[in-house]
Design an enzyme around this catalytic site. Structure first.
Site, short mmCIF file in Angstrom:
data_model
loop_
_atom_site.label_atom_id
_atom_site.label_comp_id
_atom_site.label_asym_id
_atom_site.label_seq_id
_atom_site.Cartn_x
_atom_site.Cartn_y
_atom_site.Cartn_z
N PHE A 175 -4.41 -105.60 -20.04
CA PHE A 175 -3.98 -106.11 -18.49
C PHE A 175 -4.95 -105.76 -17.46
CE2 PHE A 175 -1.06 -105.20 -15.16
CZ PHE A 175 -0.78 -106.67 -14.55
N LEU A 184 -9.50 -96.75 -19.23
CA LEU A 184 -8.18 -97.21 -19.13
C LEU A 184 -7.40 -97.27 -20.35
CD1 LEU A 184 -10.30 -99.39 -17.03
CD2 LEU A 184 -8.11 -99.81 -16.41
N THR A 198 -1.60 -92.64 -13.77
CA THR A 198 -0.29 -93.16 -13.63
C THR A 198 0.57 -92.40 -12.36
OG1 THR A 198 1.94 -94.19 -14.19
CG2 THR A 198 0.81 -92.52 -15.46
N ASP A 199 1.33 -92.99 -11.65
CA ASP A 199 2.27 -92.27 -10.86
C ASP A 199 3.30 -91.71 -11.81
OD1 ASP A 199 3.76 -94.44 -11.37
OD2 ASP A 199 4.00 -94.95 -9.12
N GLU A 200 3.54 -92.03 -12.79
CA GLU A 200 4.58 -91.51 -13.55
C GLU A 200 4.66 -90.00 -13.67
OE1 GLU A 200 6.50 -93.82 -16.64
OE2 GLU A 200 5.96 -95.70 -15.43
N TYR A 254 5.50 -91.18 -22.59
CA TYR A 254 4.16 -91.66 -22.15
C TYR A 254 3.73 -91.04 -20.86
CZ TYR A 254 1.81 -94.91 -18.98
OH TYR A 254 0.89 -95.46 -17.89
N SER A 255 4.56 -90.60 -20.09
CA SER A 255 4.08 -90.08 -18.79
C SER A 255 3.40 -88.43 -19.17
CB SER A 255 5.07 -89.97 -17.77
OG SER A 255 6.20 -89.35 -18.04
N LYS A 273 0.01 -89.12 -20.28
CA LYS A 273 -0.86 -89.24 -19.61
C LYS A 273 -1.05 -87.94 -18.53
CE LYS A 273 -2.51 -92.67 -18.28
NZ LYS A 273 -3.82 -93.54 -18.72
N ARG A 312 11.06 -99.12 -8.28
CA ARG A 312 9.50 -99.24 -8.53
C ARG A 312 8.71 -99.57 -7.35
NH1 ARG A 312 11.43 -96.43 -11.42
NH2 ARG A 312 11.39 -96.32 -13.73
P1 NAD Z 1 -2.37 -102.11 -21.56
O1 NAD Z 1 -1.32 -101.77 -22.57
O2 NAD Z 1 -2.28 -103.77 -21.00
O3 NAD Z 1 -3.97 -102.21 -22.24
C1 NAD Z 1 -4.41 -101.12 -23.01
C2 NAD Z 1 -5.79 -101.49 -23.44
O4 NAD Z 1 -6.24 -100.34 -24.40
C3 NAD Z 1 -5.50 -102.60 -24.58
O5 NAD Z 1 -6.52 -103.65 -24.55
C4 NAD Z 1 -5.91 -101.95 -26.00
O6 NAD Z 1 -6.18 -102.49 -26.98
C5 NAD Z 1 -6.42 -100.75 -25.74
N1 NAD Z 1 -6.29 -99.69 -26.45
C6 NAD Z 1 -5.29 -98.95 -27.03
N2 NAD Z 1 -5.59 -97.93 -27.82
C7 NAD Z 1 -6.99 -97.81 -28.07
C8 NAD Z 1 -7.82 -96.90 -28.61
N3 NAD Z 1 -7.26 -96.13 -29.33
N4 NAD Z 1 -9.02 -97.17 -28.71
C9 NAD Z 1 -9.72 -98.15 -27.62
N5 NAD Z 1 -8.66 -99.24 -27.15
C10 NAD Z 1 -7.57 -98.86 -27.04
O7 NAD Z 1 -2.40 -101.32 -20.39
P2 NAD Z 1 -2.64 -101.47 -19.03
O8 NAD Z 1 -1.23 -101.90 -18.36
O9 NAD Z 1 -3.62 -102.53 -18.71
O10 NAD Z 1 -3.14 -99.97 -18.32
C11 NAD Z 1 -4.33 -99.63 -18.54
C12 NAD Z 1 -4.22 -97.89 -17.95
O11 NAD Z 1 -3.90 -98.05 -16.61
C13 NAD Z 1 -3.63 -97.25 -18.87
O12 NAD Z 1 -4.31 -96.13 -18.88
C14 NAD Z 1 -2.58 -97.02 -18.17
O13 NAD Z 1 -1.64 -95.78 -18.30
C15 NAD Z 1 -3.05 -96.98 -16.86
N6 NAD Z 1 -1.92 -97.37 -15.77
C16 NAD Z 1 -1.02 -98.84 -15.81
C17 NAD Z 1 -0.21 -99.13 -14.81
C18 NAD Z 1 0.46 -100.25 -14.90
O14 NAD Z 1 1.45 -100.86 -14.30
N7 NAD Z 1 0.24 -101.10 -16.01
C19 NAD Z 1 -0.34 -98.37 -13.69
C20 NAD Z 1 -0.69 -97.23 -13.47
C21 NAD Z 1 -1.77 -96.62 -14.25
O1 DAU Z 2 4.42 -96.65 -12.57
C1 DAU Z 2 3.27 -97.14 -13.14
C2 DAU Z 2 3.84 -97.44 -14.67
O2 DAU Z 2 4.47 -98.56 -14.60
C3 DAU Z 2 2.68 -97.45 -15.76
O3 DAU Z 2 1.92 -96.36 -15.72
C4 DAU Z 2 3.02 -98.01 -17.05
O4 DAU Z 2 1.96 -98.13 -17.84
C5 DAU Z 2 3.94 -99.39 -16.67
O5 DAU Z 2 4.20 -99.69 -18.21
C6 DAU Z 2 4.77 -99.32 -15.72
O6 DAU Z 2 5.87 -98.39 -16.30
P1 DAU Z 2 7.53 -98.85 -16.09
O7 DAU Z 2 8.33 -98.38 -17.04
O8 DAU Z 2 7.80 -98.66 -14.43
O9 DAU Z 2 7.24 -100.44 -16.20
P2 DAU Z 2 8.26 -101.61 -17.04
O10 DAU Z 2 7.74 -102.90 -16.81
O11 DAU Z 2 8.80 -101.13 -18.27
O12 DAU Z 2 9.64 -101.35 -16.39
C7 DAU Z 2 9.88 -101.51 -14.73
C8 DAU Z 2 11.41 -101.08 -14.53
O13 DAU Z 2 12.27 -102.12 -15.22
C9 DAU Z 2 11.78 -99.99 -15.18
O14 DAU Z 2 12.64 -99.53 -14.02
C10 DAU Z 2 12.55 -100.23 -16.45
C11 DAU Z 2 13.05 -101.50 -16.02
N1 DAU Z 2 13.24 -102.67 -17.16
C12 DAU Z 2 12.17 -102.89 -17.90
C13 DAU Z 2 12.19 -103.74 -19.00
C14 DAU Z 2 11.10 -103.77 -19.84
C15 DAU Z 2 14.39 -103.20 -17.15
O15 DAU Z 2 15.28 -103.07 -16.43
N2 DAU Z 2 14.53 -104.22 -18.29
C16 DAU Z 2 13.63 -104.50 -19.10
O16 DAU Z 2 13.46 -105.46 -19.93
#
Ligand code: NAD
Ligand code: DAU
Length: 352
Positions: free
Chosen positions: A15, A85, A133-135, A158-159, A162, A222
């Protein structure tokens, strides 16, 4: 062609990675961008269709945990930077299967750091940029915000994975002088997000008139940031941030989950020409996430004051663009939710 920089973006098919690659290719025609990604369920090359033929873009399928494959990256491309990432990113999956997170997020980061240390030593013209991540900071009560100096207190597998990777990155800087930067960002939203995460999952379920599973009472908070603004912050920190430093990134957009889900119902209903808010009937309160963190909020003042970054859109604008994209790309949503997604959905929501 002689490139000014060669950057390996790990997880570039995911993503955030795909948005970052698009931004880098648009802004820096003289950089070579290598997307190194294993293409797990979360990685999708369709996310980069519009740039796949770009002459300074290369995709390499590979695993960050595989030291030989990572070594080959150095031999073939001789990168001067990594923006890391690649990760297992979904909290609910980490509760089901913590070891996958320990493997990818901790070991994978360590494998990359080892390779960078071997090839770069403490050469300051190189950079390992770690996206986190902030988590890692845990859960807030009603007041306060996370900053770069908040003590670590990770509470989900997860957190914790990270947080461990962040510590390893800092340890390689402190011990070996490896040039690094770290950023910790709040929740991202936008196009191409896998519909396991709250916003695309709710949009998909509203489209199909399926129940909208809100965990617990929906009062967890969030802070949401548009993914393109996160990519822009990474670009800013990569180019202007100080080596060895950490930057907190956030959108100053705190909202309770239930209020966000209601907002999504109203917006999607309007855009689909349904009676506004009628989809709210689909809201279903389900068993809470184990160990569910109550509130996240980031104070991005350091990034704003020192590096001049600010988000480009309001939450309302970003959400509207995001919903428009999912409704216009319903084939993308339907494609990624076919196959294994059905099993995942049953596992997560079947008996909740
Ligand atoms: P995502 O799950 O959408 O994408 C992760 C990518 O990593 C995928 O393309 C996957 O194929 C690849 N991947 C997984 N395992 C791998 C491996 N062993 N080798 C090579 N590639 C691999 O994740 P995202 O939401 O795009 O998050 C990207 C980064 O940002 C992560 O490190 C996540 O912790 C961090 N982050 C995400 C958010 C969020 O809200 N999504 C917020 C803050 C930080
Ligand atoms: O804060 C940064 C993080 O945000 C990233 O590091 C993570 O990669 C990313 O997945 C995200 O984590 P969250 O757990 O906060 O995101 P999620 O979209 O899973 O959930 C957002 C909030 O919504 C959380 O409080 C859980 C709630 N939730 C989530 C799902 C999937 C629901 O209530 N119902 C649901 O079905």
């Amino acid at each position: 062609m002689e490139y000014q920089r060669t950057i390996v973006v790990t997880g570039g098919a995911g993503f955030i990675g795909s948005h970052l690659i698009r931004l880098l290719l648009k802004k820096y025609a003289d950089y070579r961008i290598v997307n190194y990604d294993l293409l797990t369920y979360a990685g999708n090359l369709g996310n980069l269709k519009d740039v796949e033929n770009n002459s300074n873009y290369t995709f390499v399928k590979g695993d960050i945990c595989n030291a030989e494959e990572v070594e080959k990256l150095f031999t073939v491309y001789r990168p001067d930077s990594f923006i890391h990432l690649a990760a297992e990113s979904h909290v609910d999956r980490s509760i089901e299967d913590p070891l996958a997170f320990i493997e990818t997020n901790i070991k994978g980061t360590a494998v990359l750091l080892n390779a960078c240390r071997k090839h770069w030593g403490n050469d300051e013209s190189k950079l390992f940029y770690h996206v986190s991540t902030d988590e890692v900071f845990g859960s807030l009560g009603d007041d306060g915000m996370f900053t770069e100096t908040t003590a670590y207190d990770p509470r989900s597998p997860y957190s914790a994975s990270k947080a461990s990777s962040d510590h390893l990155v800092r340890a390689y800087h402190h011990t070996y002088g490896l040039p690094i930067k770290i950023s910790n960002c709040s929740n991202n939203y936008g196009s191409h997000q896998f519909p396991e995460k709250l916003i695309p999952l709710m949009i998909q379920n509203i489209r199909h008139n399926k129940p909208l599973p809100v965990y617990g009472k929906g009062i967890n908070v969030r802070d949401w940031l548009w993914v393109n603004d996160h990519a822009d912050a990474i670009d800013t920190i990569f180019h202007k941030g100080k080596v060895g430093e950490t930057y907190a990134i956030g959108g100053k957009n705190e909202i309770r989950n239930i209020d966000l889900v209601r907002k999504l119902c109203q917006l999607v209903d309007q855009k689909l020409g349904r009676e506004t808010g009628s989809s709210e009937e689909l809201i279903t309160f389900v068993t809470d996430r184990a160990g569910h963190d109550m509130r996240y909020a980031i104070d991005p003042q350091k990034l704003e004051d020192e590096l001049g970054w600010t988000p480009s859109v309001t939450f309302e604008e970003g959400l509207s663009h995001t919903i428009d994209w999912y409704l216009a790309n319903s084939d993308w949503l339907d494609e990624v939710t076919s196959g294994n997604y059905q099993e995942y959905y049953e596992l997560m929501y079947g008996s909740r």
